[in-house]
Design an enzyme around this catalytic site. Sequence first.
Site, PDB file in Angstrom:
ATOM      1  N   ASP A 117       0.834  -1.209   0.000  1.00  0.00           N
ATOM      2  CA  ASP A 117       0.000   0.000   0.000  1.00  0.00           C
ATOM      3  C   ASP A 117       0.866   1.255   0.000  1.00  0.00           C
ATOM      4  OD1 ASP A 117      -2.997  -1.012   1.065  1.00  0.00           O
ATOM      5  OD2 ASP A 117      -1.329  -2.200   1.821  1.00  0.00           O
ATOM      6  N   ASN A 176      -4.244  -5.292   6.874  1.00  0.00           N
ATOM      7  CA  ASN A 176      -2.909  -5.829   7.125  1.00  0.00           C
ATOM      8  C   ASN A 176      -2.527  -5.712   8.597  1.00  0.00           C
ATOM      9  OD1 ASN A 176      -2.224  -6.615   4.455  1.00  0.00           O
ATOM     10  ND2 ASN A 176      -1.788  -4.486   3.924  1.00  0.00           N
ATOM     11  N   THR A 219      -7.365  -0.722  -1.890  1.00  0.00           N
ATOM     12  CA  THR A 219      -6.259  -1.693  -1.910  1.00  0.00           C
ATOM     13  C   THR A 219      -6.249  -2.484  -0.608  1.00  0.00           C
ATOM     14  OG1 THR A 219      -4.676  -0.072  -0.999  1.00  0.00           O
ATOM     15  CG2 THR A 219      -4.887  -0.183  -3.405  1.00  0.00           C
ATOM     16  N   PHE A 266      -6.533 -12.339   0.138  1.00  0.00           N
ATOM     17  CA  PHE A 266      -6.610 -11.775   1.485  1.00  0.00           C
ATOM     18  C   PHE A 266      -7.633 -10.652   1.600  1.00  0.00           C
ATOM     19  CE2 PHE A 266      -5.464  -8.527   4.583  1.00  0.00           C
ATOM     20  CZ  PHE A 266      -5.439  -9.270   5.749  1.00  0.00           C
ATOM     21  N   ASN A 267      -7.594  -9.643   0.734  1.00  0.00           N
ATOM     22  CA  ASN A 267      -8.485  -8.488   0.900  1.00  0.00           C
ATOM     23  C   ASN A 267      -9.951  -8.884   0.853  1.00  0.00           C
ATOM     24  OD1 ASN A 267      -6.422  -6.625   1.184  1.00  0.00           O
ATOM     25  ND2 ASN A 267      -6.465  -5.957  -0.945  1.00  0.00           N
ATOM     26  N   ASP A 281      -0.643  -3.729  -4.728  1.00  0.00           N
ATOM     27  CA  ASP A 281      -1.486  -2.540  -4.680  1.00  0.00           C
ATOM     28  C   ASP A 281      -1.077  -1.474  -5.693  1.00  0.00           C
ATOM     29  OD1 ASP A 281      -2.843  -3.813  -2.680  1.00  0.00           O
ATOM     30  OD2 ASP A 281      -1.784  -2.792  -1.055  1.00  0.00           O
TER      31      ASP A 281
END
Length: 316
Positions: A15, A39, A124, A165-166, A239
């Site tokens: 990021d 995160n 992101t 993950f996101n 990102d």
Amino acid sequence: MPKKIIIDCDPGLDDAIAILLAAGNPDVEIVAITTVAGNQTIDKVTLNARQVCTLAGLRGVPVAAGAGGPLVRDQTLAAEIHGDTGMDGPAFIPPAVETDPRHAVDLIIETVLAHPGEITLVPTAPLTNIALALRREPRIAALVKEVVLMGGSYTRGNITPAAEFNIHADPEAAAIVFSAGWPLTMVGLDLTAQAAATPELLSRIGALGTPVSRFVVDLLDHYNANVGKVHGAMATIHDACAVGRAIDPSLMEVTPAHVEVELRGTATYGMTVTDFRGRSGPANTSVATKLHTERLWDLLIGSLETIAATTARTSS
């Protein structure tokens, strides 16, 4: 005129690079940076965003903290990749940028309503803030220019075999975002796998010899080491790819598809089920498939050079 973008993020090593890429590029204007737990915890990622803005010389851009956890599921963090601070590796930068008193969701809504048809959202991170903004003010779905998000995949996951993950961090929020009916590009793992933090890239960045380039090299060294331990692979700068798409859509090739987020499967919870054949419904997403990698790195190098030159002038 530069494109107006809001970066909704959870810095996070990659990021940070995404913010720097946007900060030094003349074709985009960062009108807001919003943070969400992902995160790391919301307090940590917001502090990290303030550090990166300080390094980049972003003084007039509001930085607002948002959701501290997902809509429904238990919170998951990525400390094994991004460290205890969320941005381990580089030396701490005392932030000269304050946190905006508004909640991130309020800032997103206010900014979109003030600039109808002009704002590109670049999430992101987990999509909690974006989903909450849609719930609170559904009109933004028709007023946002486009959404370019880093998340998902059409072949595999990284937090589970099926889920990225996101999306997995807040699948219910992701389901809201993918079904909102707005122009949406999914920059997922299949695309970002083409953006590896190679020794050649680190060498190019290190050769700049500036404070911001040293920050990025330290960050990527740590990122590569952690990803190597956890996944046995080289880190990919996920990102920055989404920001790259917002800057220049021709950086990547996309294919229209119908994307749904799986919410009920035991092994597939958080999967972005991608139908390129249209059997599940009409296309609701442009799915990124191929990256022109060297052009992205050229943009990144250019941004780092611009930031270094600008901060040098303002500090002299």
